[in-house]
Design an enzyme around this catalytic site. Structure first.
Site, mmCIF file in Angstrom:
data_model
loop_
_atom_site.group_PDB
_atom_site.id
_atom_site.type_symbol
_atom_site.label_atom_id
_atom_site.label_comp_id
_atom_site.label_asym_id
_atom_site.label_seq_id
_atom_site.Cartn_x
_atom_site.Cartn_y
_atom_site.Cartn_z
ATOM 1 C CD GLU A 125 -2.539 1.823 0.456
ATOM 2 O OE1 GLU A 125 -3.272 1.035 -0.171
ATOM 3 O OE2 GLU A 125 -2.481 3.045 0.214
ATOM 4 C CD GLN A 126 -0.908 5.475 -3.436
ATOM 5 O OE1 GLN A 126 -0.129 5.631 -4.368
ATOM 6 N NE2 GLN A 126 -2.141 5.923 -3.462
ATOM 7 N NE ARG A 175 -16.649 4.505 0.923
ATOM 8 C CZ ARG A 175 -16.341 3.845 -0.186
ATOM 9 N NH1 ARG A 175 -15.192 3.234 -0.311
ATOM 10 N NH2 ARG A 175 -17.169 3.814 -1.202
ATOM 11 C CE1 TYR A 201 -24.768 3.641 3.743
ATOM 12 C CE2 TYR A 201 -25.569 4.805 1.808
ATOM 13 C CZ TYR A 201 -24.538 4.217 2.505
ATOM 14 O OH TYR A 201 -23.269 4.217 1.978
ATOM 15 C CG ASP A 241 -13.146 1.349 -8.150
ATOM 16 O OD1 ASP A 241 -14.115 0.568 -8.280
ATOM 17 O OD2 ASP A 241 -13.237 2.447 -7.570
HETATM 18 C C1 LIG Z 1 -19.891 8.359 -3.812
HETATM 19 C C2 LIG Z 1 -19.541 6.920 -3.886
HETATM 20 C C3 LIG Z 1 -20.300 6.028 -3.179
HETATM 21 C C4 LIG Z 1 -20.045 4.671 -3.299
HETATM 22 N N1 LIG Z 1 -20.845 3.806 -2.624
HETATM 23 C C5 LIG Z 1 -20.658 2.481 -2.786
HETATM 24 C C6 LIG Z 1 -21.503 1.547 -2.122
HETATM 25 O O1 LIG Z 1 -22.397 1.933 -1.362
HETATM 26 N N2 LIG Z 1 -21.296 0.222 -2.346
HETATM 27 C C7 LIG Z 1 -20.318 -0.225 -3.176
HETATM 28 O O2 LIG Z 1 -20.202 -1.444 -3.358
HETATM 29 N N3 LIG Z 1 -19.482 0.634 -3.792
HETATM 30 C C8 LIG Z 1 -19.617 1.958 -3.626
HETATM 31 N N4 LIG Z 1 -18.768 2.833 -4.234
HETATM 32 C C9 LIG Z 1 -17.654 2.317 -5.044
HETATM 33 C C10 LIG Z 1 -16.495 1.874 -4.164
HETATM 34 O O3 LIG Z 1 -16.131 2.928 -3.306
HETATM 35 C C11 LIG Z 1 -15.286 1.461 -4.973
HETATM 36 O O4 LIG Z 1 -15.682 0.702 -6.075
HETATM 37 C C12 LIG Z 1 -14.313 0.641 -4.121
HETATM 38 O O5 LIG Z 1 -13.882 1.378 -3.011
HETATM 39 C C13 LIG Z 1 -13.132 0.183 -4.966
HETATM 40 O O6 LIG Z 1 -12.244 -0.530 -4.158
HETATM 41 P P1 LIG Z 1 -10.781 -0.881 -4.668
HETATM 42 O O7 LIG Z 1 -10.173 -1.667 -3.578
HETATM 43 O O8 LIG Z 1 -10.836 -1.452 -6.040
HETATM 44 O O9 LIG Z 1 -10.053 0.526 -4.842
HETATM 45 P P2 LIG Z 1 -9.727 1.662 -3.782
HETATM 46 O O10 LIG Z 1 -10.679 1.643 -2.669
HETATM 47 O O11 LIG Z 1 -9.576 2.922 -4.566
HETATM 48 O O12 LIG Z 1 -8.308 1.239 -3.182
HETATM 49 C C14 LIG Z 1 -7.131 1.376 -3.929
HETATM 50 C C15 LIG Z 1 -5.940 1.334 -2.958
HETATM 51 O O13 LIG Z 1 -4.752 1.244 -3.728
HETATM 52 C C16 LIG Z 1 -3.781 2.140 -3.202
HETATM 53 N N5 LIG Z 1 -2.863 2.477 -4.305
HETATM 54 C C17 LIG Z 1 -3.134 3.205 -5.409
HETATM 55 N N6 LIG Z 1 -2.042 3.281 -6.192
HETATM 56 C C18 LIG Z 1 -1.064 2.568 -5.578
HETATM 57 C C19 LIG Z 1 0.296 2.269 -5.902
HETATM 58 N N7 LIG Z 1 0.859 2.714 -7.033
HETATM 59 N N8 LIG Z 1 1.010 1.498 -5.054
HETATM 60 C C20 LIG Z 1 0.457 1.029 -3.889
HETATM 61 N N9 LIG Z 1 -0.827 1.298 -3.528
HETATM 62 C C21 LIG Z 1 -1.580 2.050 -4.367
HETATM 63 C C22 LIG Z 1 -4.634 3.324 -2.719
HETATM 64 O O14 LIG Z 1 -3.907 4.118 -1.784
HETATM 65 C C23 LIG Z 1 -5.817 2.603 -2.102
HETATM 66 O O15 LIG Z 1 -5.586 2.238 -0.773
HETATM 67 C C24 LIG Z 1 -18.984 4.209 -4.120
HETATM 68 C C25 LIG Z 1 -18.176 5.122 -4.793
HETATM 69 C C26 LIG Z 1 -18.447 6.473 -4.676
HETATM 70 C C27 LIG Z 1 -17.581 7.424 -5.419
#
Ligand SMILES: Cc1cc2nc3c(=O)[nH]c(=O)nc-3n(C[C@H](O)[C@H](O)[C@H](O)COP(=O)(O)OP(=O)(O)OC[C@H]3O[C@@H](n4cnc5c(N)ncnc54)[C@H](O)[C@@H]3O)c2cc1C
Length: 395
Positions: free
Chosen positions: A34-35, A108, A214, A291
């Site tokens: 993690e960065q 979260r 909610y 994502d």
């Molecule tokens: C307004 C809003 C509401 C939402 N509500 C919901 C909901 O109710 N339910 C739901 O299912 N989804 C919801 N989402 C979507 C959800 O937040 C995301 O899809 C989810 O958090 C994605 O998780 P992830 O682990 O893929 O990425 P992220 O949560 O973005 O995590 C990525 C991680 O990678 C790290 N990182 C990035 N680059 C590097 C690097 N080069 N080296 C090392 N580490 C790095 C970052 O620091 C971070 O910790 C919502 C989104 C928004 C914008």
């Protein structure tokens, strides 16, 4: 060929942490890079629908999650100005029977902490910013800003919408601004008039905008998100906004919403981006998850749910083919790509339906909902039973 053993996950978000847990449950040596210098999540809510809850159950985390979250009674759609209930779907006591699990809202940070605590100490390496990743001699090789280089049998890019791992695999392509911006806030229940906000997952539809609220943290806090169309395009989860700005933007909406916004101490603002579906998620020994693979608009609350499903599918696919990484990654993509792309498209389409401006179009939409409810009262307003009913743990 060497059996898959060491797996390097880039990113300790909800997707990266869930995948580390699922992979460790299958006996892999998963490490998360993690960065950031500390483990944290932003102050906002996240909803987990039955499809994601089934994964938490399979990983043995469901009971703990239920304790820190809140199960709403109903999914309710209201009209922006009058507050009229356009459509309502009972969730509590029904979803468990219909979809095999309930629907929950959580803070979260609470979910993030729960996931991090489920991992053995030393699994998460902080201050590890991955700048390059690729495949060399049947190994994934990852490079970090501090000059460190590590090798793993498989690398997973769980590094979010701005994924550098994705750029390394498929070339640089920036996420697209969607023309939608969100404000969000958390309000202690004692700061709003008692009984004003029902224990439902409520979404208000209005012209060019919608508002969702909610309960989270066992009903102690109300999480709200107001999404509206705008050309402000700064994407940061931590840009603070003034409450006055929100109150002004929603001054013509129902007065209960104004009260909710006015009771918020800290409000944040960020622009919404998305990406087009990818035709491949993996290259050599490196793959994507969450994502980084399929960022989507939040209108179906499925981004994190899809990342959680991905995590389980990746672990079970690798476990089914430990000697054949390419076949295992192909199986993972086969399980996930079509479903995630379909959800991504459905979430994007919902923005238009929620934000209709023409009275006629709104009447048509609301009448269609009413007819559907008449024919099948238990049906979800958005017809997304195909999302909730899915069980990746049975694939
Ligand atoms: C307004 C809003 C509401 C939402 N509500 C919901 C909901 O109710 N339910 C739901 O299912 N989804 C919801 N989402 C979507 C959800 O937040 C995301 O899809 C989810 O958090 C994605 O998780 P992830 O682990 O893929 O990425 P992220 O949560 O973005 O995590 C990525 C991680 O990678 C790290 N990182 C990035 N680059 C590097 C690097 N080069 N080296 C090392 N580490 C790095 C970052 O620091 C971070 O910790 C919502 C989104 C928004 C914008």
């Amino acid at each position: 060929m060497r059996e898959i053993k060491d797996i390097a996950i880039v990113g300790a978000g909800l997707g990266g942490l869930t995948s580390a847990i699922a992979l460790r449950r299958q006996g892999f040596n998963a490490t998360v890079y993690e960065q950031s210098s500390s483990l944290s999540e932003i102050g906002a809510g996240v909803q987990l629908s039955p499809n994601a809850m089934k994964v938490l159950r399979a990983l043995g985390l469901e009971d703990e999650f239920r304790k820190i979250s809140f199960e709403p009674d109903r999914h309710v759609v209201r009209s922006w100005k009058s507050g009229r209930v356009i459509s309502a779907t009972q969730m509590k006591n029904v979803y468990e029977r219909e979809f095999g699990s309930g629907y929950f809202g959580a803070h979260r940070a609470d979910l993030h902490k729960l996931l991090a605590h489920a991992l053995p100490e030393g699994t998460i390496r902080l201050n590890a910013n991955c700048i390059d990743v690729g495949t060399v001699d049947n190994h994934a090789v990852l490079k970090f800003t501090d000059g460190a280089e590590i090798r793993a049998d498989i690398a997973v890019g769980a590094d979010g919408i701005h994924s550098n791992v994705r750029n390394c695999l498929f070339g640089k392509e920036s996420p697209r601004f969607t023309g939608n911006v969100c404000w969000r806030g958390l309000v202690p229940v004692e700061d709003v008039p008692k009984g004003m906000f029902a224990p439902d997952m409520t979404v208000w539809f209005g012209p060019n905008s919608n508002v969702v609220h909610y309960y989270v943290r066992g009903g102690k806090l109300i999480n709200w998100v107001a999404s509206h169309e705008s050309d402000w395009s700064t994407e940061s989860w931590r840009s603070e906004a003034s409450i006055a700005e929100v109150v002004e933007a929603y001054k013509d909406w129902h007065p209960d919403l104004t009260k909710l916004f006015a009771a918020t101490k800290h409000c944040y603002k960020w622009a919404l981006f998305d990406r087009s579906p990818l035709s491949n998620w993996s290259k050599g020994r490196v793959t994507l998850l969450g994502d980084s693979a399929h960022a989507m608009l939040p209108y179906l609350a499925q981004g994190a749910c899809m990342a959680i499903e991905d995590a389980f599918a990746l672990a079970s696919s690798l476990a089914a083919d430990r000697q054949e990484p390419n076949a295992a990654l192909e199986r993972y993509e086969g399980l996930r790509r079509d479903r995630a792309s379909r959800v991504q498209s459905a979430a994007n389409a919902r923005a238009k339906v929620n934000h209709l401006t023409s009275r006629w179009a709104r009447l048509k939409r609301d009448t269609a909902y009413a007819w559907r409810k008449l024919i099948k009262p238990s049906s979800h307003t958005y017809q997304i039973e195909w999302i909730y009913g899915y069980d990746v743990t049975k694939e």
